[in-house]
Design an enzyme around this catalytic site. Structure first.
Site, PDB file in Angstrom:
ATOM      1  N   TYR A  57      -3.222  -1.014  -2.154  1.00  0.00           N
ATOM      2  CA  TYR A  57      -2.578  -0.764  -3.459  1.00  0.00           C
ATOM      3  C   TYR A  57      -3.094  -1.717  -4.541  1.00  0.00           C
ATOM      4  O   TYR A  57      -2.461  -1.917  -5.570  1.00  0.00           O
ATOM      5  CB  TYR A  57      -1.053  -0.924  -3.319  1.00  0.00           C
ATOM      6  CG  TYR A  57      -0.458   0.029  -2.319  1.00  0.00           C
ATOM      7  CD1 TYR A  57      -0.426   1.394  -2.596  1.00  0.00           C
ATOM      8  CD2 TYR A  57       0.045  -0.421  -1.106  1.00  0.00           C
ATOM      9  CE1 TYR A  57       0.095   2.291  -1.681  1.00  0.00           C
ATOM     10  CE2 TYR A  57       0.571   0.471  -0.173  1.00  0.00           C
ATOM     11  CZ  TYR A  57       0.590   1.823  -0.477  1.00  0.00           C
ATOM     12  OH  TYR A  57       1.107   2.706   0.430  1.00  0.00           O
ATOM     13  N   SER A  58      -4.253  -2.283  -4.304  1.00  0.00           N
ATOM     14  CA  SER A  58      -4.761  -3.372  -5.136  1.00  0.00           C
ATOM     15  C   SER A  58      -5.006  -2.975  -6.599  1.00  0.00           C
ATOM     16  O   SER A  58      -5.737  -2.020  -6.896  1.00  0.00           O
ATOM     17  CB  SER A  58      -6.080  -3.851  -4.522  1.00  0.00           C
ATOM     18  OG  SER A  58      -6.795  -4.645  -5.427  1.00  0.00           O
ATOM     19  N   ASN A  59      -4.419  -3.752  -7.504  1.00  0.00           N
ATOM     20  CA  ASN A  59      -4.692  -3.553  -8.937  1.00  0.00           C
ATOM     21  C   ASN A  59      -6.151  -3.845  -9.248  1.00  0.00           C
ATOM     22  O   ASN A  59      -6.747  -3.223 -10.129  1.00  0.00           O
ATOM     23  CB  ASN A  59      -3.819  -4.492  -9.783  1.00  0.00           C
ATOM     24  CG  ASN A  59      -2.348  -4.147  -9.676  1.00  0.00           C
ATOM     25  OD1 ASN A  59      -1.988  -2.996  -9.484  1.00  0.00           O
ATOM     26  ND2 ASN A  59      -1.504  -5.163  -9.805  1.00  0.00           N
ATOM     27  N   ILE A  61      -8.765  -3.383  -7.267  1.00  0.00           N
ATOM     28  CA  ILE A  61      -9.610  -2.252  -6.848  1.00  0.00           C
ATOM     29  C   ILE A  61      -9.557  -1.153  -7.918  1.00  0.00           C
ATOM     30  O   ILE A  61     -10.598  -0.614  -8.331  1.00  0.00           O
ATOM     31  CB  ILE A  61      -9.147  -1.726  -5.461  1.00  0.00           C
ATOM     32  CG1 ILE A  61      -9.567  -2.708  -4.355  1.00  0.00           C
ATOM     33  CG2 ILE A  61      -9.686  -0.313  -5.181  1.00  0.00           C
ATOM     34  CD1 ILE A  61     -11.055  -2.817  -4.090  1.00  0.00           C
TER      35      ILE A  61
END
Ligand code: PLP
Length: 296
Positions: A57-59, A61
């Site tokens: 869920y990385s911002n 990425i």
């Protein structure tokens, strides 16, 4: 853009939000600041692809994928969790990144832990060619340089500057650009030590402190109390928060204001570092667990 919040607070204290979440529709908040000089450096080096690392869920990425699309780079995301390979469609962050053209390399949690190991990096370079590598969360010296542009001279009126802390890159830039009369308070969103040492790698000696006790169980963890706080804050102040970073920061600051831990008349600036793309993925999890969801 700074926005004062119209909520009733004790001790003549004011809260103002720096809306970094509005900087760019897809390269959100501090991730835009952290990418800016890295993108310029990658261009200067003649690189055509960016490779970076992150969780499901990385911002970072999502931001790196969007920046690649906007500035003409191929992007490769090394993603923690092999099981995600067949679940891209169920994951809003990965679906978005894929839509921006990102290629994924899903790795096991064990392999992911080697993400800074030179052997692992060399293997990635052998596979993907002469890529520009950004570490997890995008923190490096050029990222700090970008984060030094978050505060501007008009912000000198504030007595306290408060920011959520993940890897410590963003707060380092803020510490370096804060006025000496201002106190910088970092609210770590994860459990565990070592952050101060990381911050000291990039930040000057300054008037700053980490405020522990608001991680809500650790990185990416939330409680019903936090979700209720977010929904209440959105209703009262009209500002949407993200569950991983800014909700914990805002909860912590307001809690400490109410406990009398800020001086009378403090003028507090909270940095809204963005991250709103993470809400959709978190809500999927909350629905699955039959917990209250984040209202948008
Ligand atoms: C990544 C991120 C942070 C943390 O930034 P660091 O530089 O890693 O400390 C804070 N807020 C949001 C919304 C983020 O996406």
């Amino acid at each position: 853009m700074n926005q004062e919040i119209d909520i009733q607070l004790p001790h003549n204290i004011t809260l103002t939000v720096k809306r970094e979440d509005l900087l760019h529709p897809h390269i959100s908040g501090n991730k835009f600041r952290k990418l800016k000089y890295n993108i310029l450096q990658a261009k200067a080096e003649g690189k055509t692809a960016l490779l970076t690392f992150g969780g499901a869920y990385s911002n970072h990425i999502a931001a790196a994928a969007a920046a690649g699309k906007e500035y003409g780079f191929k992007t490769i995301g090394v993603i923690r969790g092999e099981e995600l390979v067949n679940k891209i469609g169920d994951n809003p962050t990965l679906s978005f990144a894929k839509g921006c053209g990102m290629t994924f390399n899903f790795v096991s949690r064990e392999a992911y832990r080697q993400k800074t190991d030179p052997v692992f990096i060399e293997a990635l370079k052998a596979k993907y060619g002469d890529v520009y590598i950004l570490s997890e969360g995008g923190t490096n010296a050029l990222a700090i340089q970008g984060c030094e542009e978050i505060l501007t001279p008009e912000d000198d009126v504030f007595t306290h500057v408060c920011v959520a802390v993940g890897t410590g890159g963003t707060i380092s830039g803020i510490i370096n650009s804060a006025n000496p009369h201002q106190q910088v308070l970092g609210f770590p969103v994860l459990k565990g030590a070592g952050l101060s040492a990381d911050i000291l790698k990039f930040a000057q000696i300054g008037n700053w402190q980490l405020v522990e006790g608001y991680h809500f169980g650790g990185y990416g963890k939330v409680t019903p109390e936090l979700i209720i706080f977010m929904n209440d804050f959105f209703e009262k102040a009209g500002i949407l928060l993200d569950p991983v970073y800014t909700a914990k920061l805002f909860f912590g600051v307001i809690d400490r204001v109410n406990k009398g831990l800020f001086p009378q008349g403090a003028r507090i600036l909270l940095i809204h570092t963005g991250g709103l793309q993470g809400i959709a993925g978190m809500n999927n999890e909350l629905i699955r667990k039959k917990l209250p969801v984040i209202k948008t």
